[in-house]
Design a protein around this motif. Sequence first.
Motif, PDB file in Angstrom:
ATOM      1  N   GLU A   1      -1.470  -6.173  -7.710  1.00 25.22           N
ATOM      2  CA  GLU A   1      -0.489  -5.098  -7.521  1.00 25.22           C
ATOM      3  C   GLU A   1      -0.403  -4.689  -6.056  1.00 25.22           C
ATOM      4  N   LEU A   2      -1.541  -4.651  -5.374  1.00 26.74           N
ATOM      5  CA  LEU A   2      -1.580  -4.231  -3.981  1.00 26.74           C
ATOM      6  C   LEU A   2      -1.048  -5.304  -3.040  1.00 26.74           C
TER       7      LEU A   2
ATOM      8  N   LEU B   1     -10.070   0.703  -1.515  1.00 27.28           N
ATOM      9  CA  LEU B   1      -8.639   0.942  -1.737  1.00 27.28           C
ATOM     10  C   LEU B   1      -8.256   0.681  -3.194  1.00 27.28           C
ATOM     11  N   LEU B   2      -8.732  -0.425  -3.736  1.00 28.67           N
ATOM     12  CA  LEU B   2      -8.414  -0.767  -5.121  1.00 28.67           C
ATOM     13  C   LEU B   2      -8.964   0.279  -6.084  1.00 28.67           C
ATOM     14  N   ASP B   3     -10.180   0.781  -5.816  1.00 27.69           N
ATOM     15  CA  ASP B   3     -10.770   1.785  -6.683  1.00 27.69           C
ATOM     16  C   ASP B   3     -10.079   3.136  -6.515  1.00 27.69           C
TER      17      ASP B   3
ATOM     18  N   LEU C   1       0.826  -1.205   0.000  1.00 32.79           N
ATOM     19  CA  LEU C   1       0.000   0.000   0.000  1.00 32.79           C
ATOM     20  C   LEU C   1       0.861   1.256   0.000  1.00 32.79           C
ATOM     21  N   ARG C   2       1.893   1.283   0.826  1.00 36.13           N
ATOM     22  CA  ARG C   2       2.760   2.465   0.894  1.00 36.13           C
ATOM     23  C   ARG C   2       3.445   2.732  -0.451  1.00 36.13           C
TER      24      ARG C   2
END
Length: 110
Positions: free
Chosen positions: A71-72, A61-63, A11-12
């Motif tokens: 990827e995340l 988060l994905l949106d 995420l970072r």
Amino acid sequence: MKRHVEYTWRLREIMAARGMNNLSDLIPLLQDRGVSLSSSQIYRLIGSRPERMNLALLAALLDALDCTFEELCPTTVVATETRHRLTGTEAGIAKKDAIRPIRARIHRPE
């Protein structure tokens, strides 16, 4: 073989790639998608790998970051060798080949 799944939390890194350097950049994006978290919750979400997560939060988060789950949170499956245990029949076969002492016979003197 025993298999378990390992994953990393990026995420970072994805936030930095999108130009978001502060956790306050993520708060309005999540609120627009109906997810309201405190700044301490978002700090923990960014800083450490979550063990459990609400699917609504994950979808938001994905949106918001315009990325995919792969990827995340890339995952890898690791297979580890399990130790083979001998069962009763296999143990009997293994003992046949081993050298065994002769059983002692004790007789009473008459």
